[in-house]
Design a protein around this motif. Structure first.
Motif, PDB file in Angstrom:
ATOM      1  N   LEU A  59       0.831  -1.203   0.000  1.00  0.00           N
ATOM      2  CA  LEU A  59       0.000   0.000   0.000  1.00  0.00           C
ATOM      3  C   LEU A  59       0.868   1.256   0.000  1.00  0.00           C
ATOM      4  N   ALA A  60       1.990   1.217   0.708  1.00  0.00           N
ATOM      5  CA  ALA A  60       2.904   2.365   0.690  1.00  0.00           C
ATOM      6  C   ALA A  60       3.442   2.599  -0.715  1.00  0.00           C
ATOM      7  N   ASN A  61       3.824   1.526  -1.415  1.00  0.00           N
ATOM      8  CA  ASN A  61       4.263   1.676  -2.804  1.00  0.00           C
ATOM      9  C   ASN A  61       3.152   2.222  -3.682  1.00  0.00           C
TER      10      ASN A  61
ATOM     11  N   VAL B 144       1.325  -4.079  15.466  1.00  0.00           N
ATOM     12  CA  VAL B 144       1.060  -3.465  16.778  1.00  0.00           C
ATOM     13  C   VAL B 144       0.554  -2.033  16.625  1.00  0.00           C
ATOM     14  N   GLY B 145       0.949  -1.353  15.548  1.00  0.00           N
ATOM     15  CA  GLY B 145       0.434  -0.007  15.307  1.00  0.00           C
ATOM     16  C   GLY B 145      -1.057  -0.026  15.038  1.00  0.00           C
ATOM     17  N   VAL B 146      -1.509  -0.999  14.253  1.00  0.00           N
ATOM     18  CA  VAL B 146      -2.939  -1.139  13.972  1.00  0.00           C
ATOM     19  C   VAL B 146      -3.691  -1.527  15.246  1.00  0.00           C
ATOM     20  N   GLN B 147      -3.130  -2.462  16.020  1.00  0.00           N
ATOM     21  CA  GLN B 147      -3.777  -2.849  17.271  1.00  0.00           C
ATOM     22  C   GLN B 147      -3.912  -1.654  18.209  1.00  0.00           C
ATOM     23  N   ALA B 148      -2.862  -0.856  18.294  1.00  0.00           N
ATOM     24  CA  ALA B 148      -2.898   0.332  19.152  1.00  0.00           C
ATOM     25  C   ALA B 148      -3.972   1.310  18.679  1.00  0.00           C
ATOM     26  N   MET B 149      -4.039   1.534  17.371  1.00  0.00           N
ATOM     27  CA  MET B 149      -5.032   2.464  16.841  1.00  0.00           C
ATOM     28  C   MET B 149      -6.443   1.958  17.067  1.00  0.00           C
ATOM     29  N   GLU B 150      -6.663   0.667  16.949  1.00  0.00           N
ATOM     30  CA  GLU B 150      -8.005   0.120  17.198  1.00  0.00           C
ATOM     31  C   GLU B 150      -8.430   0.374  18.641  1.00  0.00           C
ATOM     32  N   LEU B 151      -7.499   0.211  19.581  1.00  0.00           N
ATOM     33  CA  LEU B 151      -7.810   0.494  20.980  1.00  0.00           C
ATOM     34  C   LEU B 151      -8.089   1.989  21.181  1.00  0.00           C
ATOM     35  N   GLY B 152      -7.229   2.845  20.617  1.00  0.00           N
ATOM     36  CA  GLY B 152      -7.393   4.279  20.779  1.00  0.00           C
ATOM     37  C   GLY B 152      -8.660   4.808  20.132  1.00  0.00           C
ATOM     38  N   ILE B 153      -8.992   4.299  18.960  1.00  0.00           N
ATOM     39  CA  ILE B 153     -10.211   4.726  18.260  1.00  0.00           C
ATOM     40  C   ILE B 153     -11.445   4.359  19.084  1.00  0.00           C
ATOM     41  N   ALA B 154     -11.455   3.154  19.649  1.00  0.00           N
ATOM     42  CA  ALA B 154     -12.601   2.732  20.478  1.00  0.00           C
ATOM     43  C   ALA B 154     -12.781   3.654  21.677  1.00  0.00           C
TER      44      ALA B 154
ATOM     45  N   HIS C  34      -1.108   5.741   7.287  1.00  0.00           N
ATOM     46  CA  HIS C  34      -2.027   4.599   7.361  1.00  0.00           C
ATOM     47  C   HIS C  34      -2.867   4.657   8.634  1.00  0.00           C
ATOM     48  N   PHE C  35      -2.237   5.060   9.741  1.00  0.00           N
ATOM     49  CA  PHE C  35      -2.951   5.123  11.021  1.00  0.00           C
ATOM     50  C   PHE C  35      -3.915   6.310  11.037  1.00  0.00           C
TER      51      PHE C  35
ATOM     52  N   GLY D 250     -18.260  14.420   3.462  1.00  0.00           N
ATOM     53  CA  GLY D 250     -18.594  14.267   2.052  1.00  0.00           C
ATOM     54  C   GLY D 250     -17.408  14.312   1.122  1.00  0.00           C
ATOM     55  N   ALA D 251     -16.190  14.239   1.659  1.00  0.00           N
ATOM     56  CA  ALA D 251     -14.990  14.321   0.822  1.00  0.00           C
ATOM     57  C   ALA D 251     -13.895  13.456   1.431  1.00  0.00           C
ATOM     58  N   GLU D 252     -12.847  13.258   0.659  1.00  0.00           N
ATOM     59  CA  GLU D 252     -11.696  12.529   1.178  1.00  0.00           C
ATOM     60  C   GLU D 252     -11.015  13.366   2.264  1.00  0.00           C
ATOM     61  N   PRO D 253     -10.370  12.734   3.239  1.00  0.00           N
ATOM     62  CA  PRO D 253      -9.804  13.482   4.361  1.00  0.00           C
ATOM     63  C   PRO D 253      -8.560  14.282   4.003  1.00  0.00           C
ATOM     64  N   PHE D 254      -8.280  15.262   4.829  1.00  0.00           N
ATOM     65  CA  PHE D 254      -6.982  15.952   4.823  1.00  0.00           C
ATOM     66  C   PHE D 254      -6.010  15.028   5.541  1.00  0.00           C
ATOM     67  N   LEU D 255      -4.900  14.689   4.879  1.00  0.00           N
ATOM     68  CA  LEU D 255      -3.971  13.718   5.451  1.00  0.00           C
ATOM     69  C   LEU D 255      -2.537  14.218   5.260  1.00  0.00           C
ATOM     70  N   LEU D 256      -2.030  14.867   6.287  1.00  0.00           N
ATOM     71  CA  LEU D 256      -0.676  15.422   6.257  1.00  0.00           C
ATOM     72  C   LEU D 256       0.272  14.442   6.923  1.00  0.00           C
ATOM     73  N   ASP D 257       1.259  13.956   6.192  1.00  0.00           N
ATOM     74  CA  ASP D 257       2.172  12.931   6.698  1.00  0.00           C
ATOM     75  C   ASP D 257       3.559  13.247   6.166  1.00  0.00           C
ATOM     76  N   PHE D 258       4.469  13.642   7.066  1.00  0.00           N
ATOM     77  CA  PHE D 258       5.781  14.065   6.573  1.00  0.00           C
ATOM     78  C   PHE D 258       6.892  13.739   7.557  1.00  0.00           C
ATOM     79  N   ALA D 259       8.052  13.446   7.001  1.00  0.00           N
ATOM     80  CA  ALA D 259       9.261  13.337   7.814  1.00  0.00           C
ATOM     81  C   ALA D 259       9.719  14.743   8.160  1.00  0.00           C
TER      82      ALA D 259
END
Length: 354
Positions: free
Chosen positions: A37-39, A91-101, A124-125, A171-180
C-alpha cells in the motif's frame, strides 16, 4: 533487471518471505499488504524495499514476529501501550483500534505506543482514524542509526521523526498530512541511491559536514567508515519539530530517545504519541464540517501556480498514485528487487528474478 509488478504479485511474494521469516500467515499477509500500500501510495521509501531490513532485524533479534501490543495503562481517555518489538504494521494497527474505540466512547484519547518495530507509513494510522470520523495527530521518533543533523550541526543526531495529522472532511476525502521532519525520508535516499540518482541541493551533508548531492552518504559507509546526514526541512523550524517528535514520541511514551553512538543494527524501533478527537462529542461537529468545507473550497478556487494544473490538499497525491499504480503496476529498480530476492533466499524462499 528492473521489474514492474502487479500489487497482487508483490503482496504474495512479500507474504511468503515474511512467513518464512517466522510470521504467522495472517501477520505475513497484513504486513505485506501494508508495505505494498505504501508503494501504491507513491511512498516507495516505506514500501517493499523495507522487507530485506525486516528479515535482517528478525535474524538479529530486534524484531519479534507474532508479537502483540501490551496494555500498560488504560484509564479510558489515556492508554500507554508497549509494542514489544512486534511488526509496526501489526502493533500499530492494534494500538489504533484500541485508541479509536476509546475516542468514540469518551470523545478523545491520548495514546502512547513504545517499542514498536518500524511503523511504516504513519498516514495509514491517520486513515484508520479519519475513516471513523476522528481527528488524529501523531508524533513519532526513530531509534536507529541517527541520520538527520540538527540545524547548525555537522552530523546525524536523530532520526527522520515523522509527524502526521489526519482530519475528516464531510462528504470528501480526508486531509492527510504525513511528513518526515527531515528534508526527505531516509528511505527516499535509499531509493535514489539504488537508482543511481543525484539529489537536489540542501538535502544532505557528507561525512565531513559539507553539502553533497550524493544520496549514498546516508545509505552506505564512506571511505572513513562514517555516514553523512540528512538536513531537516525548513531549517530551524523542521529541527524544532524533529525535537518535539523525539521528546513526545520517544521520551513521553517511555520508549526512549537516541543519545548513543551509531551502530550497525538493522532493527528500527519507533515510539508514537497519538491524540484522537471525536468532533461529534466536542459539540462543534456542524460548524466544523461547514467551515472545513468552505476553506477547502476557497483553496481550490484559487488559480494554479506555475507548473501546476490545480490546487491540491494533503492526501490527494497519494490517492491519485494508488489508482495509477494499481492499474499500471509498481516499478522497482534493479537494486531493490535484487535485495528482495536475496532476502527471500536467506529464509529459503525462491523469488523469480524475472
Amino acid at each position: 533487471m528492473p521489474q514492474t509488478l502487479s500489487a497482487a504479485v508483490l503482496r504474495a511474494s512479500c507474504a511468503r518471505i515474511l512467513e518464512a521469516a517466522g510470521s504467522a500467515p495472517a501477520e505475513a499477509v497484513q504486513v505485506a499488504d501494508n508495505l505494498v500500500l505504501a508503494n501504491l501510495s507513491g511512498h516507495d521509501s516505506h514500501g517493499v524495499g523495507m522487507l530485506p531490513r525486516y528479515v535482517d532485524a528478525v535474524a538479529e533479534g530486534g524484531l519479534t514476529p507474532n508479537a502483540s501490543v501490551k496494555v500498560g495503562v488504560d484509564i479510558g481517555t489515556m492508554l500507554a501501550l508497549d509494542g514489544q518489538h512486534g511488526y509496526g504494521q501489526i502493533v500499530g494497527v492494534q494500538a489504533m483500534e484500541l485508541g479509536i474505540a476509546r475516542a468514540k466512547q469518551h470523545g478523545s484519547c491520548i495514546m502512547s505506543l513504545s517499542s514498536a518495530h518500524h511503523l511504516g507509513r504513519i498516514g495509514h494510522f491517520a486513515e484508520m482514524a479519519t475513516a471513523q470520523g476522528l481527528v488524529s495527530m501523531h508524533f513519532v521518533n526513530v531509534l536507529s542509526r541517527p541520520v538527520v543533523a540538527p540545524w547548525g550541526g555537522g552530523d546525524g543526531r536523530f532520526g527522520t521523526n515523522p509527524c502526521c495529522i489526519g482530519i475528516p472532511l464531510a462528504g470528501a476525502e480526508p486531509f492527510l498530512l504525513d511528513f518526515a521532519t527531515s528534508r526527505v525520508a531516509q528511505g527516499k535516499m535509499r531509493v535514489a541511491h539504488n537508482k543511481g540518482e543525484r539529489v537536489p541541493d540542501g538535502y544532505l551533508i557528507d561525512e565531513n559536514g559539507a553539502p553533497t548531492n550524493d544520496p549514498g552518504v546516508v545509505v552506505v559507509p564512506q571511505r572513513n567508515g562514517l555516514f553523512g546526514a540528512l538536513m531537516t526541512f525548513g531549517e530551524h523550524k523542521g529541527y524544532g519539530m524533529a525535537m518535539a517528535c523525539e521528546l513526545l514520541g520517544g521520551a513521553l511514551t517511555g520508549g526512549g530517545t537516541w543519545h548513543r553512538p551509531a551502530d550497525a543494527a538493522r532493527t528500527v524501533l519507533n515510539g508514537m504519541l497519538t491524540v484522537l478527537i471525536d468532533p461529534a462529542k466536542l459539540g462543534t461537529q456542524a460548524r466544523f464540517e461547514e467551515e472545513a468545507a468552505a476553506f477547502v473550497d476557497w483553496l481550490r478556487q484559487g488559480p494554479p501556480g506555475a507548473g501546476f494544473d490545480h490546487v491540491q490538499i494533503a492526501g490527494e497525491p497519494e490517492r491519485v498514485a494508488r489508482k495509477a499504480r494499481e492499474r499500471e503496476g509498481i516499478w522497482l529498480d534493479d537494486a531493490t528487487w535484487s535485495e528482495i530476492v536475496a532476502a527471500g533466499s536467506r529464509v529459503g524462499v525462491a523469488v523469480a528474478q524475472d
